[in-house]
Design a protein around this motif. Structure first.
Motif, PDB file in Angstrom:
ATOM      1  N   ASP A  34       0.815  -1.224   0.000  1.00 57.38           N
ATOM      2  CA  ASP A  34       0.000   0.000   0.000  1.00 57.38           C
ATOM      3  C   ASP A  34       0.842   1.264   0.000  1.00 57.38           C
ATOM      4  O   ASP A  34       0.493   2.247  -0.655  1.00 57.38           O
ATOM      5  N   LYS A  35       1.948   1.251   0.726  1.00 53.35           N
ATOM      6  CA  LYS A  35       2.822   2.431   0.794  1.00 53.35           C
ATOM      7  C   LYS A  35       3.419   2.738  -0.588  1.00 53.35           C
ATOM      8  O   LYS A  35       3.486   3.891  -1.001  1.00 53.35           O
ATOM      9  N   GLU A  36       3.817   1.695  -1.299  1.00 56.26           N
ATOM     10  CA  GLU A  36       4.389   1.872  -2.638  1.00 56.26           C
ATOM     11  C   GLU A  36       3.332   2.381  -3.616  1.00 56.26           C
ATOM     12  O   GLU A  36       3.598   3.272  -4.432  1.00 56.26           O
ATOM     13  N   LYS A  37       2.120   1.825  -3.519  1.00 54.33           N
ATOM     14  CA  LYS A  37       1.022   2.278  -4.384  1.00 54.33           C
ATOM     15  C   LYS A  37       0.711   3.752  -4.132  1.00 54.33           C
ATOM     16  O   LYS A  37       0.493   4.518  -5.068  1.00 54.33           O
ATOM     17  N   GLU A  38       0.692   4.126  -2.876  1.00 48.88           N
ATOM     18  CA  GLU A  38       0.406   5.515  -2.501  1.00 48.88           C
ATOM     19  C   GLU A  38       1.456   6.468  -3.066  1.00 48.88           C
ATOM     20  O   GLU A  38       1.130   7.540  -3.575  1.00 48.88           O
ATOM     21  N   LEU A  39       2.731   6.074  -2.995  1.00 50.16           N
ATOM     22  CA  LEU A  39       3.798   6.916  -3.537  1.00 50.16           C
ATOM     23  C   LEU A  39       3.609   7.123  -5.042  1.00 50.16           C
ATOM     24  O   LEU A  39       3.669   8.259  -5.529  1.00 50.16           O
ATOM     25  N   LEU A  40       3.344   6.061  -5.787  1.00 47.25           N
ATOM     26  CA  LEU A  40       3.121   6.186  -7.232  1.00 47.25           C
ATOM     27  C   LEU A  40       1.903   7.051  -7.530  1.00 47.25           C
ATOM     28  O   LEU A  40       1.933   7.887  -8.438  1.00 47.25           O
ATOM     29  N   TYR A  41       0.846   6.855  -6.770  1.00 44.27           N
ATOM     30  CA  TYR A  41      -0.374   7.641  -6.983  1.00 44.27           C
ATOM     31  C   TYR A  41      -0.101   9.132  -6.781  1.00 44.27           C
ATOM     32  O   TYR A  41      -0.495   9.964  -7.594  1.00 44.27           O
ATOM     33  N   ARG A  42       0.608   9.467  -5.708  1.00 40.78           N
ATOM     34  CA  ARG A  42       0.887  10.888  -5.447  1.00 40.78           C
ATOM     35  C   ARG A  42       1.804  11.482  -6.515  1.00 40.78           C
ATOM     36  O   ARG A  42       1.646  12.638  -6.891  1.00 40.78           O
ATOM     37  N   MET A  43       2.750  10.685  -7.023  1.00 36.37           N
ATOM     38  CA  MET A  43       3.679  11.197  -8.028  1.00 36.37           C
ATOM     39  C   MET A  43       3.008  11.374  -9.386  1.00 36.37           C
ATOM     40  O   MET A  43       3.159  12.413 -10.024  1.00 36.37           O
ATOM     41  N   PHE A  44       2.281  10.353  -9.835  1.00 32.24           N
ATOM     42  CA  PHE A  44       1.808  10.356 -11.209  1.00 32.24           C
ATOM     43  C   PHE A  44       0.379  10.847 -11.401  1.00 32.24           C
ATOM     44  O   PHE A  44       0.058  11.379 -12.445  1.00 32.24           O
ATOM     45  N   TRP A  45      -0.470  10.663 -10.426  1.00 37.44           N
ATOM     46  CA  TRP A  45      -1.850  11.078 -10.616  1.00 37.44           C
ATOM     47  C   TRP A  45      -2.194  12.363  -9.883  1.00 37.44           C
ATOM     48  O   TRP A  45      -3.029  13.117 -10.326  1.00 37.44           O
ATOM     49  N   GLU A  46      -1.541  12.617  -8.751  1.00 38.10           N
ATOM     50  CA  GLU A  46      -1.769  13.875  -8.047  1.00 38.10           C
ATOM     51  C   GLU A  46      -0.746  14.919  -8.458  1.00 38.10           C
ATOM     52  O   GLU A  46      -0.924  16.091  -8.193  1.00 38.10           O
TER      53      GLU A  46
END
Length: 174
Positions: A127-139
């Motif tokens: 979950d932590k890795e998914k959150e990092l990618l989400y914040r970088m690429f989608w947010e």
């Protein structure tokens, strides 16, 4: 859009950094119409103009103390409003939720294949890795911004990102 005096803007920003609320009001009055025009130019959804302007002036209040008075205050504000508008446009892109992962919908002809690939790659991440990618690429947050939000050194975020990429690459190659 009228030409604004950047020295006057710099003076107001300096005063805002020193806690002068009256200077903030003056800065707002002096720059609002120009910043509104810039926001309208960059925004796809014109209904978001007020939201973006609110964010601009909030950022000015929060970051005025970090502004380099030797630089052009108008350009600083222009860059902030432009980036905020671009970020706002990203929010309007149709996003689909699939197995705890978000991805941008592009070419519909390859959609089933893309969905499987994204699902597989995201399934190997915690979950932590998914959150990092989400914040970088989608947010659209930068590594520096994420590090500040998480209160960790920038190098930590770089390392986490590199590990995620390697993990995904190894999984995909096998």
């Amino acid at each position: 859009m009228k030409q604004l005096d950047y020295k006057k803007i710099n003076h107001y920003i300096k005063q805002v950094a020193n806690g002068n609320e009256h200077a903030f009001d003056k800065l707002f009055e002096y720059t609002y119409k120009n910043m509104e025009s810039i926001a309208k130019y960059y925004l796809k959804n014109k209904n978001s103009v007020e939201d973006v302007l609110l964010e601009l002036y909030k950022k000015i209040l929060l970051k005025a103390s970090r502004f380099d008075i030797k630089k052009n205050g108008y350009n600083w504000m222009y860059t902030i409003i432009k980036n905020l508008a671009i970020d706002e446009n990203k929010k309007d892109i149709k996003v689909e939720y699939i197995s705890n992962s978000y991805y941008e919908i592009e070419d519909k002809s390859f959609q089933p294949l893309k969905t499987l690939i994204v699902e597989e790659l995201m399934s190997i991440l915690n979950d932590k890795e998914k959150e990092l990618l989400y914040r970088m690429f989608w947010e659209g947050y930068t590594i520096k911004e994420i590090a500040e939000m998480d209160n960790v050194p920038i190098a930590t975020i770089y390392t986490q990102r590199t590990r995620i990429y390697k993990k995904m690459k190894n999984f995909y190659q096998n």
